[in-house]
Design a protein around this motif. Structure first.
Motif, PDB file in Angstrom:
ATOM      1  N   LEU A  66      36.447  55.579  64.263  1.00 42.11           N
ATOM      2  CA  LEU A  66      35.336  54.636  64.301  1.00 42.11           C
ATOM      3  C   LEU A  66      35.410  53.744  65.529  1.00 42.11           C
ATOM      4  O   LEU A  66      34.412  53.576  66.258  1.00 42.11           O
ATOM      5  N   VAL A  67      36.547  53.152  65.763  1.00 44.67           N
ATOM      6  CA  VAL A  67      36.676  52.226  66.889  1.00 44.67           C
ATOM      7  C   VAL A  67      36.518  52.967  68.216  1.00 44.67           C
ATOM      8  O   VAL A  67      35.821  52.500  69.135  1.00 44.67           O
ATOM      9  N   VAL A  68      37.129  54.141  68.344  1.00 41.60           N
ATOM     10  CA  VAL A  68      37.032  54.912  69.583  1.00 41.60           C
ATOM     11  C   VAL A  68      35.594  55.311  69.857  1.00 41.60           C
ATOM     12  O   VAL A  68      35.115  55.278  71.000  1.00 41.60           O
ATOM     13  N   SER A  69      34.852  55.667  68.825  1.00 41.39           N
ATOM     14  CA  SER A  69      33.487  56.151  69.011  1.00 41.39           C
ATOM     15  C   SER A  69      32.478  55.027  69.184  1.00 41.39           C
ATOM     16  O   SER A  69      31.568  55.136  70.009  1.00 41.39           O
ATOM     17  N   GLU A  70      32.628  53.950  68.390  1.00 37.45           N
ATOM     18  CA  GLU A  70      31.571  52.953  68.328  1.00 37.45           C
ATOM     19  C   GLU A  70      31.862  51.667  69.102  1.00 37.45           C
ATOM     20  O   GLU A  70      30.935  50.954  69.473  1.00 37.45           O
ATOM     21  N   ASP A  71      33.134  51.338  69.318  1.00 36.60           N
ATOM     22  CA  ASP A  71      33.418  50.033  69.932  1.00 36.60           C
ATOM     23  C   ASP A  71      34.860  50.016  70.423  1.00 36.60           C
ATOM     24  O   ASP A  71      35.750  49.443  69.798  1.00 36.60           O
ATOM     25  N   LYS A  72      35.091  50.628  71.602  1.00 32.32           N
ATOM     26  CA  LYS A  72      36.459  50.789  72.098  1.00 32.32           C
ATOM     27  C   LYS A  72      37.168  49.458  72.312  1.00 32.32           C
ATOM     28  O   LYS A  72      38.386  49.375  72.189  1.00 32.32           O
ATOM     29  N   ARG A  73      36.436  48.420  72.653  1.00 33.83           N
ATOM     30  CA  ARG A  73      37.042  47.120  72.920  1.00 33.83           C
ATOM     31  C   ARG A  73      36.847  46.148  71.745  1.00 33.83           C
ATOM     32  O   ARG A  73      36.778  44.934  71.935  1.00 33.83           O
ATOM     33  N   PHE A  74      36.742  46.711  70.532  1.00 32.24           N
ATOM     34  CA  PHE A  74      36.486  45.895  69.339  1.00 32.24           C
ATOM     35  C   PHE A  74      37.507  44.770  69.195  1.00 32.24           C
ATOM     36  O   PHE A  74      37.166  43.628  68.872  1.00 32.24           O
ATOM     37  N   TYR A  75      38.775  45.078  69.409  1.00 33.32           N
ATOM     38  CA  TYR A  75      39.819  44.083  69.206  1.00 33.32           C
ATOM     39  C   TYR A  75      39.986  43.146  70.411  1.00 33.32           C
ATOM     40  O   TYR A  75      40.852  42.269  70.384  1.00 33.32           O
ATOM     41  N   GLU A  76      39.166  43.332  71.457  1.00 30.02           N
ATOM     42  CA  GLU A  76      39.290  42.513  72.667  1.00 30.02           C
ATOM     43  C   GLU A  76      38.144  41.523  72.818  1.00 30.02           C
ATOM     44  O   GLU A  76      38.346  40.400  73.283  1.00 30.02           O
TER      45      GLU A  76
END
Length: 747
Positions: free
Chosen positions: A64-74
């Motif tokens: 999910l994170v790789v596909s939709e929001d690579k910088r989610f945790y940033e």
């Protein structure tokens, strides 16, 4: 920095969003809170339980994170680097990923005004999403944002949330999703209703991004297989499909909001054992080479003291041709399962004792439709037998003779008072009522047997745990749940039976229970070693209806009453399956499970009973000790004594006509050729005489009488002239011209 609009401040807290979550189903819980069954309540969308982030597989979170929001945790809600890249791409009309972060997408899920349309979103919506995302990031933790997103996001068709998509498409909980399944699920977020080829192509790209490119092999075929599963069914969710019929019953009347949980009286472990036992036995009966043409059954288990229903199996499930039919509430012919109540009534009326002798020999009884000629199950007759043996061995002719004493009308009234759903009077069923010609339900029949277990007191059954019905509670993890407020009136237990009523005395109930618990009394029909015999105290009776369409085993221990029906939902006859070979093994196995740790000692005799040593002078039966109601005991029983005044002698009873009989004369037959037959229940008592309308009538055990129009009273009197039994009947249809001739012929 964008300033948060007024709507951003109205976004709820994470706790409020989670509390407000509604599953699309009704959920039935067992008595300890374990899920038993889910029923679809909201037809607009499918939503499972709220799933915590810890209960989602790492493979899915990574995809999910790789596909939709690579910088989610940033980022802090808005990915400004992504916004710049998207703007540059749009300037040159290149096809690039949008700059919407997971937090911005969540903002659209929380606020309908910020939710984009199917094709695009307005600039105002984009600004509102961005502002709300910043607000969310300041007040929610990253794990809360991700958890809420996973539960609220729509996937494919009507599937909303990770729980629904995981269990519907992949048949497993979110914690078990592997890399390939996770990639497919995430691929649906961009194009929920795209064809399999497009979804698999995007999923392959996701797999490569997370270093699992090898899983792309055969992905398109697997995607087509997944999409071919019915999206409207979540049968595997939490593996809760244990009590569909019971759940429909509980939720059918109130139809509460979606997400409602009701704590039932069922025991999940017992329910599983009951389902498995029923299916295993039916498979054994349908084994290749010895199929018995039986594919369905039903089970109900009731706690004697509380009335709590502990198990409810409505059908054999996949083995049934009509699995939606609830065998617990379907009307079926009762067969011999009504006999204990018949003997209980005869004993209560002091027409019989357990030691009384009954004649098991051919009998024909006149009825409005001709002669009724009952037969025993094995087509053989045993001669003179005690009532104990007649009931224990389920002999039909003695039961019919007993009904002649009790009368069908009074017996039917007793059955109704026990809660059995008879829709006709006793005269409608006639003498066949002794052999169970009436239709009953497994639930009502089992609860009637519970009446005997409880000393003659009939009371309601319970289906819900009092005070534990929950309206839309939400789980905080996979194992713990926060309960919502009780619905008004939800604490009331649902009942389907009459209120507490005394039908039989504790003394009568004890005697009949002792009779159907007696292994020796069963030997003439069932032998010593049968599924009816347990290593602990139980009382049980089987029954088989006409043409082997239904067979039953219903019985009780000190603590539980278990009822089993086996047959076919469409009413087709079974092949060589009786109550002792079909239903009884299931009953026995369930009783063994219930008493694996709990003993069942014989009940304590209630006060007032007499325990007397009895011997039979003609050695009709072995000597034994027998239980009697006060004042009815006998120490020696002989065939000649049946003609005496001793309590329990059946001879001082009129066998025919039945009380309340209406005789219609046929105008095409000469009146002198039409006769009614008056007869006693057994041998002619010494000193007995007939009296009709107060006048002596000559004859002995069987008298033919030319019918006289009008209402009549037939009496059986002893040598002193005392009336020992009487019946009333009516003759209709004679012509006036024939009255004198009939009067003369009847003298």
């Amino acid at each position: 920095m964008l300033g948060a609009p007024a709507t951003a401040s109205a976004v709820p807290s994470f706790e409020a969003v989670r509390e407000d979550w509604r599953a699309s189903d009704w959920i039935l819980l067992d008595r300890r809170g374990e899920p038993l069954q889910r029923l679809r309540a909201d037809m607009q969308a499918q939503r499972g339980d709220w799933i915590t982030l810890a209960d989602v597989s790492p493979a899915f979170r990574q995809a999910l994170v790789v596909s939709e929001d690579k910088r989610f945790y940033e980022h802090s809600g808005v990915d400004w680097r992504g916004v710049a890249a998207a703007a540059w791409g749009n300037l040159w009309h290149s096809r690039t990923r949008g700059a919407s972060t997971l937090t911005m997408q969540l903002a659209g899920l929380l606020d309908d005004d910020l939710r984009p349309s199917a094709r695009n979103r307005s600039v105002t919506q984009k600004i509102g999403q961005a502002a709300t995302a910043v607000w969310l990031e300041q007040r929610w933790r990253k794990d809360q944002i991700l958890e809420a997103y996973l539960n609220l996001v729509p996937f494919r068709g009507e599937l909303v949330g990770i729980s629904a998509v995981s269990q519907t498409l992949f048949g497993k909980l979110p914690s078990g999703l592997d890399a390939r399944e996770a990639a497919l699920a995430v691929a649906l977020l961009r194009a929920p209703n795209a064809p399999a080829a497009r979804v698999s192509q995007r999923a392959c790209g996701i797999l490569k991004d997370i270093g699992q490119g090898a899983d792309c092999s055969g992905l398109e075929g697997y995607t087509q297989l997944v999409f071919s599963r019915p999206a409207s069914v979540m049968a595997t969710r939490d593996a809760v499909n244990l009590a569909p019929h019971f759940a429909r019953r509980v939720f059918s009347d109130t139809r509460p909001p979606a997400g409602t949980r009701i704590t039932s009286t069922l025991d999940a472990n017992l329910q599983r054992v009951a389902v498995n036992t029923l299916q295993q036995t039916l498979r054994e009966l349908s084994a290749p080479g010895r199929s018995r043409n039986v594919q369905d059954g039903a089970i109900v288990v009731i706690d004697n003291a509380s009335g709590d229903i502990l198990a409810w199996v409505g059908s054999s499930g996949v083995l049934s041709s009509a699995s939606q039919v609830d065998g617990v509430t379907s009307l079926r012919q009762a067969g011999s399962t009504l006999k204990p109540f018949l003997y209980a009534q005869a004993i209560a009326e002091e027409r019989l004792t357990a030691a009384s002798l009954l004649d098991d020999s051919p009998i024909d009884l006149p009825t409005g439709g001709g002669l009724y000629i009952p037969q025993n199950y094995d087509r053989h007759f045993k001669g003179w037998v005690s009532a104990r043996t007649a009931l224990g061995s389920s002999l039909n002719v003695p039961a019919v003779r007993t009904l002649v004493m009790v009368t069908p009308r009074r017996f039917a009234q007793t059955l109704v008072s026990l809660g059995l759903p008879l829709t006709q009077s006793g005269d409608y069923y006639g003498f066949s009522l002794a052999l169970g010609s009436a239709d009953v339900t497994l639930l009502s029949l089992t609860n009637a047997y519970r009446t005997l277990a409880n000393g003659g007191m009939v009371s309601a059954t319970n289906e819900r745990m009092p005070g534990r019905d929950d309206r839309i509670p939400v789980s905080t993890s996979s194992t713990s749940r926060t309960r919502g407020p009780d619905r008004k009136g939800a604490a009331k237990a649902r009942t389907r039976h009459v209120a507490d009523t005394v039908v039989f005395s504790p003394q009568v109930s004890f005697i009949v229970s002792d009779m159907i618990a007696d292994r020796q009394a069963r030997t003439r029909t069932f032998g010593l070693d049968s599924p009816l015999s347990t290593r602990y105290w139980t009382a049980v009776k089987t029954g088989t209806s006409k043409d082997m369409r239904d067979n039953w085993a219903v019985g009780y221990s000190r603590r539980y009453t278990v009822g089993v029906w086996v047959g076919n939902a469409d009413g087709a006859p079974m092949w060589d399956v009786s109550g002792v070979s079909g239903a009884a093994p299931i009953w026995h196995r369930l009783m063994d499970y219930l008493h694996r740790r709990t003993a069942s000692a014989p009940p304590t005799p209630p006060p007032g009973l007499e325990h007397v040593a009895v011997q039979y002078a003609e050695r009709v039966e072995p000597a034994r000790e027998e239980w009697f109601l006060p004042g009815t005991s006998q120490s020696t029983i002989t065939l000649s004594a049946l003609a005496s005044k001793a309590p329990g002698g059946p001879l001082w009873r009129i066998a025919g006509p039945a009380d309340g009989t209406i005789v219609a004369l046929d105008p095409d037959i000469p009146p002198a050729n039409q006769r009614m037959w008056f007869q006693v229940a057994a041998a002619w008592p010494k000193g007995a005489a007939w009296r009709l309308d107060g006048k002596p009538l000559s004859g002995t055990a069987r008298v033919g009488w030319l019918p006289w129009p009008g209402r009549h009273v037939l009496e059986l009197v002893d040598a002193s002239g005392a009336v020992r039994d009487s019946v009333r009947f009516e003759v209709r249809g004679a012509s006036v011209n024939d009255d004198k001739r009939m009067r003369n012929a009847s003298r």
